[in-house]
Design a protein around this motif. Structure first.
Motif, PDB file in Angstrom:
ATOM      1  N   ILE A  34       0.856  -1.181   0.000  1.00  0.00           N
ATOM      2  CA  ILE A  34       0.000   0.000   0.000  1.00  0.00           C
ATOM      3  C   ILE A  34       0.895   1.236   0.000  1.00  0.00           C
ATOM      4  O   ILE A  34       1.631   1.485   0.955  1.00  0.00           O
ATOM      5  N   ASP A  35       0.846   2.006  -1.088  1.00  0.00           N
ATOM      6  CA  ASP A  35       1.582   3.270  -1.144  1.00  0.00           C
ATOM      7  C   ASP A  35       0.655   4.355  -0.608  1.00  0.00           C
ATOM      8  O   ASP A  35      -0.216   4.857  -1.309  1.00  0.00           O
ATOM      9  N   ALA A  36       0.849   4.690   0.668  1.00  0.00           N
ATOM     10  CA  ALA A  36      -0.018   5.662   1.334  1.00  0.00           C
ATOM     11  C   ALA A  36       0.670   7.007   1.516  1.00  0.00           C
ATOM     12  O   ALA A  36       0.179   7.871   2.243  1.00  0.00           O
ATOM     13  N   ASP A  37       1.808   7.189   0.859  1.00  0.00           N
ATOM     14  CA  ASP A  37       2.531   8.461   0.924  1.00  0.00           C
ATOM     15  C   ASP A  37       2.383   9.171  -0.419  1.00  0.00           C
ATOM     16  O   ASP A  37       2.924   8.713  -1.420  1.00  0.00           O
ATOM     17  N   PRO A  38       1.641  10.280  -0.470  1.00  0.00           N
ATOM     18  CA  PRO A  38       1.415  10.960  -1.744  1.00  0.00           C
ATOM     19  C   PRO A  38       2.696  11.426  -2.421  1.00  0.00           C
ATOM     20  O   PRO A  38       2.726  11.630  -3.635  1.00  0.00           O
ATOM     21  N   ASP A  39       3.768  11.603  -1.652  1.00  0.00           N
ATOM     22  CA  ASP A  39       5.021  12.108  -2.225  1.00  0.00           C
ATOM     23  C   ASP A  39       5.967  10.991  -2.661  1.00  0.00           C
ATOM     24  O   ASP A  39       7.062  11.256  -3.147  1.00  0.00           O
ATOM     25  N   ALA A  40       5.569   9.750  -2.474  1.00  0.00           N
ATOM     26  CA  ALA A  40       6.442   8.631  -2.805  1.00  0.00           C
ATOM     27  C   ALA A  40       5.937   7.918  -4.057  1.00  0.00           C
ATOM     28  O   ALA A  40       4.803   8.104  -4.474  1.00  0.00           O
ATOM     29  N   ASN A  41       6.814   7.105  -4.645  1.00  0.00           N
ATOM     30  CA  ASN A  41       6.363   6.239  -5.726  1.00  0.00           C
ATOM     31  C   ASN A  41       6.889   4.836  -5.466  1.00  0.00           C
ATOM     32  O   ASN A  41       7.924   4.431  -5.971  1.00  0.00           O
ATOM     33  N   LEU A  42       6.151   4.136  -4.640  1.00  0.00           N
ATOM     34  CA  LEU A  42       6.562   2.802  -4.233  1.00  0.00           C
ATOM     35  C   LEU A  42       6.583   1.841  -5.418  1.00  0.00           C
ATOM     36  O   LEU A  42       7.429   0.956  -5.479  1.00  0.00           O
ATOM     37  N   ALA A  43       5.664   2.020  -6.361  1.00  0.00           N
ATOM     38  CA  ALA A  43       5.592   1.121  -7.515  1.00  0.00           C
ATOM     39  C   ALA A  43       6.896   1.125  -8.303  1.00  0.00           C
ATOM     40  O   ALA A  43       7.415   0.075  -8.692  1.00  0.00           O
ATOM     41  N   LYS A 100       0.988  -7.387  -5.069  1.00  0.00           N
ATOM     42  CA  LYS A 100      -0.082  -6.507  -5.532  1.00  0.00           C
ATOM     43  C   LYS A 100       0.143  -5.142  -4.892  1.00  0.00           C
ATOM     44  O   LYS A 100       0.389  -5.062  -3.683  1.00  0.00           O
ATOM     45  N   LEU A 101       0.073  -4.081  -5.688  1.00  0.00           N
ATOM     46  CA  LEU A 101       0.321  -2.742  -5.158  1.00  0.00           C
ATOM     47  C   LEU A 101      -0.867  -1.840  -5.419  1.00  0.00           C
ATOM     48  O   LEU A 101      -1.415  -1.801  -6.511  1.00  0.00           O
ATOM     49  N   MET A 102      -1.264  -1.093  -4.383  1.00  0.00           N
ATOM     50  CA  MET A 102      -2.314  -0.088  -4.493  1.00  0.00           C
ATOM     51  C   MET A 102      -1.734   1.266  -4.090  1.00  0.00           C
ATOM     52  O   MET A 102      -1.072   1.386  -3.047  1.00  0.00           O
ATOM     53  N   ARG A 103      -1.980   2.263  -4.919  1.00  0.00           N
ATOM     54  CA  ARG A 103      -1.503   3.618  -4.633  1.00  0.00           C
ATOM     55  C   ARG A 103      -2.683   4.458  -4.157  1.00  0.00           C
ATOM     56  O   ARG A 103      -3.631   4.699  -4.912  1.00  0.00           O
ATOM     57  N   LEU A 104      -2.665   4.873  -2.905  1.00  0.00           N
ATOM     58  CA  LEU A 104      -3.823   5.564  -2.338  1.00  0.00           C
ATOM     59  C   LEU A 104      -3.942   6.993  -2.837  1.00  0.00           C
ATOM     60  O   LEU A 104      -5.031   7.464  -3.128  1.00  0.00           O
ATOM     61  N   GLY A 105      -2.827   7.717  -2.909  1.00  0.00           N
ATOM     62  CA  GLY A 105      -2.886   9.125  -3.281  1.00  0.00           C
ATOM     63  C   GLY A 105      -3.186  10.000  -2.090  1.00  0.00           C
ATOM     64  O   GLY A 105      -3.420   9.539  -0.978  1.00  0.00           O
ATOM     65  N   GLU A 135      -2.879 -11.764   3.078  1.00  0.00           N
ATOM     66  CA  GLU A 135      -1.513 -11.569   2.586  1.00  0.00           C
ATOM     67  C   GLU A 135      -0.664 -10.884   3.661  1.00  0.00           C
ATOM     68  O   GLU A 135      -1.174 -10.412   4.670  1.00  0.00           O
ATOM     69  N   VAL A 136       0.635 -10.817   3.383  1.00  0.00           N
ATOM     70  CA  VAL A 136       1.469  -9.881   4.127  1.00  0.00           C
ATOM     71  C   VAL A 136       1.126  -8.491   3.597  1.00  0.00           C
ATOM     72  O   VAL A 136       1.108  -8.263   2.392  1.00  0.00           O
ATOM     73  N   VAL A 137       0.812  -7.567   4.491  1.00  0.00           N
ATOM     74  CA  VAL A 137       0.485  -6.199   4.093  1.00  0.00           C
ATOM     75  C   VAL A 137       1.625  -5.282   4.531  1.00  0.00           C
ATOM     76  O   VAL A 137       2.027  -5.292   5.697  1.00  0.00           O
ATOM     77  N   VAL A 138       2.150  -4.508   3.583  1.00  0.00           N
ATOM     78  CA  VAL A 138       3.203  -3.532   3.882  1.00  0.00           C
ATOM     79  C   VAL A 138       2.714  -2.171   3.422  1.00  0.00           C
ATOM     80  O   VAL A 138       2.438  -1.970   2.238  1.00  0.00           O
ATOM     81  N   MET A 139       2.590  -1.229   4.362  1.00  0.00           N
ATOM     82  CA  MET A 139       2.081   0.106   4.055  1.00  0.00           C
ATOM     83  C   MET A 139       3.183   1.144   4.189  1.00  0.00           C
ATOM     84  O   MET A 139       3.752   1.329   5.264  1.00  0.00           O
ATOM     85  N   ASP A 140       3.501   1.800   3.079  1.00  0.00           N
ATOM     86  CA  ASP A 140       4.464   2.901   3.072  1.00  0.00           C
ATOM     87  C   ASP A 140       3.682   4.170   3.393  1.00  0.00           C
ATOM     88  O   ASP A 140       2.956   4.704   2.556  1.00  0.00           O
ATOM     89  N   MET A 141       3.815   4.645   4.636  1.00  0.00           N
ATOM     90  CA  MET A 141       2.986   5.747   5.131  1.00  0.00           C
ATOM     91  C   MET A 141       3.670   7.097   4.916  1.00  0.00           C
ATOM     92  O   MET A 141       4.846   7.178   4.561  1.00  0.00           O
ATOM     93  N   GLU A 142       2.910   8.167   5.195  1.00  0.00           N
ATOM     94  CA  GLU A 142       3.497   9.501   5.247  1.00  0.00           C
ATOM     95  C   GLU A 142       4.379   9.596   6.493  1.00  0.00           C
ATOM     96  O   GLU A 142       4.555   8.630   7.214  1.00  0.00           O
ATOM     97  N   ALA A 143       4.914  10.791   6.748  1.00  0.00           N
ATOM     98  CA  ALA A 143       5.762  10.981   7.929  1.00  0.00           C
ATOM     99  C   ALA A 143       4.946  10.942   9.207  1.00  0.00           C
ATOM    100  O   ALA A 143       5.447  11.226  10.281  1.00  0.00           O
ATOM    101  N   GLY A 144       3.682  10.612   9.093  1.00  0.00           N
ATOM    102  CA  GLY A 144       2.829  10.353  10.243  1.00  0.00           C
ATOM    103  C   GLY A 144       2.188   8.999  10.031  1.00  0.00           C
ATOM    104  O   GLY A 144       2.764   8.134   9.400  1.00  0.00           O
ATOM    105  N   ILE A 145       1.012   8.815  10.546  1.00  0.00           N
ATOM    106  CA  ILE A 145       0.283   7.553  10.338  1.00  0.00           C
ATOM    107  C   ILE A 145      -1.165   7.914  10.026  1.00  0.00           C
ATOM    108  O   ILE A 145      -2.101   7.424  10.639  1.00  0.00           O
TER     109      ILE A 145
END
Length: 251
Positions: A34-43, A100-105, A135-145
Motif C-alpha cells: 500500500i503506497d499511502a505516501d502521496p510524495d512517494a512512488n513505491l511502484a 499486488k500494489l495499491m496507490r492511495l494518493g 496476505e502480508v500487508v506492507v504500508m508505506d505511510m506519510e511521515a505520520g500515520i
C-alpha cells in the motif's frame, strides 16, 4: 503479518519499503503493498513497469462516487461511511510476481482534516486490508500515520520507523511514536538507514536507546544510482539487500 512503515521525508523510507516487499516476495510470500505516501512512488521502487501511469485511488472520482454515493471534493452532506472496498485490492492493484500494489494518493486537508468521500473510502480500504486480508500487508505511510485509525492500529503487527543519523530524523521518530501511542499502536521498531560508520550506528543507538532496533542499512551509492536510473534497489548489488533479509528473519 501487517506492517506500517513511516519516517521523515528523505530518510529512505520508500527504498526500505521496496526492499522489504521484494525480499518477502522472493521468499514466496503474497504481499499487498500500500503506497499511502502521496510524495512517494513505491511502484517504481518495487520495479513495477508503467509505475508512473498508475492512477491513485483518491483520484478515481467515478469509483469514489459509486462507492460512497457522494461527489469527490465535497465536504459535508450525506455519504456512505462504510463503502464496499473488499473487491478493490483485486480490481485496482498493479502487479509484479506475488506482489499486488495499491496507490492511495493524497486527500487535500484543511486545518482539522477532511471528512469527505475520498478520505472515508481510503480509511475503509486500509481498515479492510489490515483486518481482513490474508496476505502480508506492507504500508508505506506519510511521515505520520494518517490513514490508521484506532481499530486498525491494534491489528498492525509492527510500526517500522526509518531513521538516518540526523537530529530532524530523530525528532520525527519521537513524533511518530507519540502519534502511534494515541491510537494504541505500541509495537514499534526502528531501522537505521544511510549508516556510514560505526559512529553513525552508535549515534542512533545513543539517541534512540529506548526504541527497539530492527537493523541497520549501510550508506550505498548503488542505491542512489538505482533511484536516479529508475531501477528497483532490489535489482542492484548492495549490502542493503542482505541487511533487509536479516530483518525479515527477525520479523
Amino acid at each position: 503479518m501487517k506492517l506500517a512503515i513511516s519516517g521523515k521525508g528523505g530518510v529512505g523510507k520508500t527504498t526500505f519499503s521496496s526492499l522489504l516487499i521484494r525480499e518477502l516476495n522472493a521468499q514466496g510470500k503474497h504481499v499487498l503493498a500500500i503506497d499511502a505516501d502521496p510524495d512517494a512512488n513505491l511502484a517504481s521502487a518495487i520495479g513495477i513497469e508503467g509505475a508512473e501511469q498508475i492512477t491513485p485511488i483518491a483520484e478515481m472520482k467515478e469509483m469514489i462516487f459509486e462507492r460512497t454515493e457522494a461527489k469527490p471534493g465535497t465536504i459535508g452532506g450525506f455519504f456512505k461511511l462504510n463503502p464496499r472496498v473488499d473487491d478493490l485490492p483485486e480490481k485496482l492493484s498493479a502487479r509484479l510476481e506475488n506482489i499486488k500494489l495499491m496507490r492511495l494518493g493524497g486527500v487535500p486537508k484543511g486545518g482539522g482534516g477532511c471528512i469527505c468521500p475520498e478520505s472515508t473510502l481510503l480509511r475503509a480500504l486500509v481498515t479492510h486490508v489490515v483486518l481482513a486480508r490474508d496476505e502480508v500487508v506492507v504500508m508505506d505511510m506519510e511521515a505520520g500515520i494518517e490513514h490508521l485509525g484506532r481499530g486498525t492500529a491494534r491489528a498492525v503487527d509492527k510500526l517500522l520507523v526509518v531513521v538516518e543519523p540526523g537530529r530532524r530524523s530523530l525528532d520525527t521518530a519521537a513524533h511518530i511514536r507519540h502519534l502511534a501511542a494515541e491510537i494504541g499502536l505500541t509495537s514499534i521498531a526502528v531501522i537505521g538507514n544511510k549508516v556510514r560508520s560505526a559512529d553513525d550506528e552508535a549515534f542512533l543507538k545513543k539517541h534512540l536507546g529506548d526504541f527497539e532496533f530492527l537493523g541497520f542499512i549501510p550508506y550505498d551509492n548503488a542505491l542512489i544510482e538505482a533511484d536516479l536510473e529508475g531501477i528497483s534497489p532490489f535489482d542492484v548489488k548492495s549490502p542493503a539487500i542482505e541487511a533487509v533479509k536479516e530483518m525479515v528473519a527477525k520479523l
